[in-house]
Design an enzyme around this catalytic site. Structure first.
Site, PDB file in Angstrom:
ATOM      1  N   GLY A  47      28.070  -7.173  -6.015  1.00 55.51           N
ATOM      2  CA  GLY A  47      28.853  -7.513  -7.182  1.00 55.51           C
ATOM      3  C   GLY A  47      28.251  -8.689  -7.926  1.00 55.51           C
ATOM      4  O   GLY A  47      27.400  -9.404  -7.388  1.00 55.51           O
ATOM      5  N   GLN A  52      27.742 -15.876 -13.434  1.00 52.97           N
ATOM      6  CA  GLN A  52      26.484 -15.942 -12.665  1.00 52.97           C
ATOM      7  C   GLN A  52      25.259 -15.693 -13.541  1.00 52.97           C
ATOM      8  O   GLN A  52      24.138 -15.962 -13.114  1.00 52.97           O
ATOM      9  CB  GLN A  52      26.502 -14.943 -11.507  1.00 52.97           C
ATOM     10  CG  GLN A  52      27.492 -15.326 -10.403  1.00 52.97           C
ATOM     11  CD  GLN A  52      27.455 -14.321  -9.269  1.00 52.97           C
ATOM     12  OE1 GLN A  52      28.109 -13.285  -9.353  1.00 52.97           O
ATOM     13  NE2 GLN A  52      26.684 -14.611  -8.244  1.00 52.97           N
ATOM     14  N   CYS A  89      25.982 -14.447  -1.403  1.00 48.06           N
ATOM     15  CA  CYS A  89      26.191 -14.478  -2.840  1.00 48.06           C
ATOM     16  C   CYS A  89      24.832 -14.568  -3.510  1.00 48.06           C
ATOM     17  O   CYS A  89      23.961 -15.298  -3.043  1.00 48.06           O
ATOM     18  CB  CYS A  89      27.036 -15.696  -3.207  1.00 48.06           C
ATOM     19  SG  CYS A  89      27.321 -15.889  -4.975  1.00 48.06           S
ATOM     20  N   LEU A  90      24.645 -13.828  -4.602  1.00 50.44           N
ATOM     21  CA  LEU A  90      23.351 -13.841  -5.294  1.00 50.44           C
ATOM     22  C   LEU A  90      23.023 -15.233  -5.841  1.00 50.44           C
ATOM     23  O   LEU A  90      21.861 -15.539  -6.089  1.00 50.44           O
ATOM     24  CB  LEU A  90      23.354 -12.816  -6.433  1.00 50.44           C
ATOM     25  CG  LEU A  90      23.421 -11.348  -5.974  1.00 50.44           C
ATOM     26  CD1 LEU A  90      23.560 -10.420  -7.166  1.00 50.44           C
ATOM     27  CD2 LEU A  90      22.203 -10.974  -5.142  1.00 50.44           C
ATOM     28  N   HIS A 131      35.817 -11.966  -3.868  1.00 53.88           N
ATOM     29  CA  HIS A 131      34.673 -12.857  -4.085  1.00 53.88           C
ATOM     30  C   HIS A 131      34.329 -12.948  -5.577  1.00 53.88           C
ATOM     31  O   HIS A 131      34.149 -14.042  -6.117  1.00 53.88           O
ATOM     32  CB  HIS A 131      33.477 -12.320  -3.264  1.00 53.88           C
ATOM     33  CG  HIS A 131      32.206 -13.095  -3.427  1.00 53.88           C
ATOM     34  ND1 HIS A 131      31.591 -13.725  -2.363  1.00 53.88           N
ATOM     35  CD2 HIS A 131      31.412 -13.309  -4.511  1.00 53.88           C
ATOM     36  CE1 HIS A 131      30.480 -14.314  -2.807  1.00 53.88           C
ATOM     37  NE2 HIS A 131      30.343 -14.066  -4.099  1.00 53.88           N
ATOM     38  N   GLU A 132      34.261 -11.789  -6.228  1.00 53.97           N
ATOM     39  CA  GLU A 132      33.859 -11.789  -7.645  1.00 53.97           C
ATOM     40  C   GLU A 132      34.946 -12.378  -8.536  1.00 53.97           C
ATOM     41  O   GLU A 132      34.650 -13.101  -9.490  1.00 53.97           O
ATOM     42  CB  GLU A 132      33.501 -10.376  -8.109  1.00 53.97           C
ATOM     43  CG  GLU A 132      32.346  -9.716  -7.354  1.00 53.97           C
ATOM     44  CD  GLU A 132      31.102 -10.576  -7.241  1.00 53.97           C
ATOM     45  OE1 GLU A 132      30.849 -11.403  -8.136  1.00 53.97           O
ATOM     46  OE2 GLU A 132      30.382 -10.444  -6.231  1.00 53.97           O
ATOM     47  N   HIS A 135      34.883 -16.060  -8.595  1.00 61.20           N
ATOM     48  CA  HIS A 135      33.850 -16.623  -9.480  1.00 61.20           C
ATOM     49  C   HIS A 135      34.423 -16.926 -10.865  1.00 61.20           C
ATOM     50  O   HIS A 135      33.999 -17.876 -11.521  1.00 61.20           O
ATOM     51  CB  HIS A 135      32.696 -15.622  -9.664  1.00 61.20           C
ATOM     52  CG  HIS A 135      31.606 -15.731  -8.633  1.00 61.20           C
ATOM     53  ND1 HIS A 135      30.888 -16.880  -8.422  1.00 61.20           N
ATOM     54  CD2 HIS A 135      31.088 -14.810  -7.781  1.00 61.20           C
ATOM     55  CE1 HIS A 135      29.968 -16.660  -7.470  1.00 61.20           C
ATOM     56  NE2 HIS A 135      30.077 -15.420  -7.065  1.00 61.20           N
TER      57      HIS A 135
HETATM   58 ZN    ZN Z   1      28.998 -14.535  -5.580  1.00 56.95          ZN
END
Ligand code: ZN
Length: 151
Positions: A47, A52, A89-90, A131-132, A135
């Site tokens: 995701g 991000q 996480c990216l 999680h997303e 953000h």
């Molecule tokens: Zn993340």
């Protein structure tokens, strides 16, 4: 295809309180496409949230089961149970930790065409949704890690 640069911790973009999208128009759809391209390019993400890539809007893309889901203004409206799963996480390369999340969530959002949708997720899908959506409020998983683990 437009792969955007993923903001990495401690980039301030990750602490953005993202704004609701007022109108789901072509610009929003282009952004969602870029987000999906960026997520797939990174290959190990399930995701990505708009902040991000430095865009403080409430947009999320998710792909847990080989199905791309685009969410505009997503909100968790119901949740139940509990699970502790290992997350990454990216925006935090090579960092993994155990996080407590609901076992099941229901999310309301608009799709890429501005239509209201409702999706439910359990296990990894619930983790990914939580999680997303975190953000979008400037919350990153390291804020919630119970214990870091080796990858
Ligand atoms: Zn993340």
């Amino acid at each position: 295809m437009a792969v955007r640069r993923i903001r990495k911790y401690p980039d301030e973009a990750l602490r953005s309180i993202c704004q609701p999208v007022k109108r789901v128009n072509g610009r929003v759809r282009a952004l969602l496409r870029d987000m999906a391209d960026t997520m797939y390019h990174a290959s190990n993400g399930c995701g990505l949230a708009a902040c991000q890539i430095g865009v403080p809007l409430r947009l999320v893309v998710i792909d847990v089961d080989d199905e791309l889901i685009k969410l505009v203004n997503p909100q968790i409206v119901e949740s139940s149970g509990e699970q502790i799963a290992i997350e990454g996480c990216l925006s935090f390369p090579d960092l993994w930790g155990k996080v407590r999340r609901p076992a099941w969530v229901k999310v309301r959002a608009l799709n890429g065409w501005g239509r209201p949708i409702e999706i439910e997720g359990e296990d990894l899908m619930a983790v990914c949704l939580c999680h997303e959506i975190d953000h979008l409020d400037g919350v990153v998983f390291t804020d919630k890690v119970l214990e870091y683990v080796e990858d």
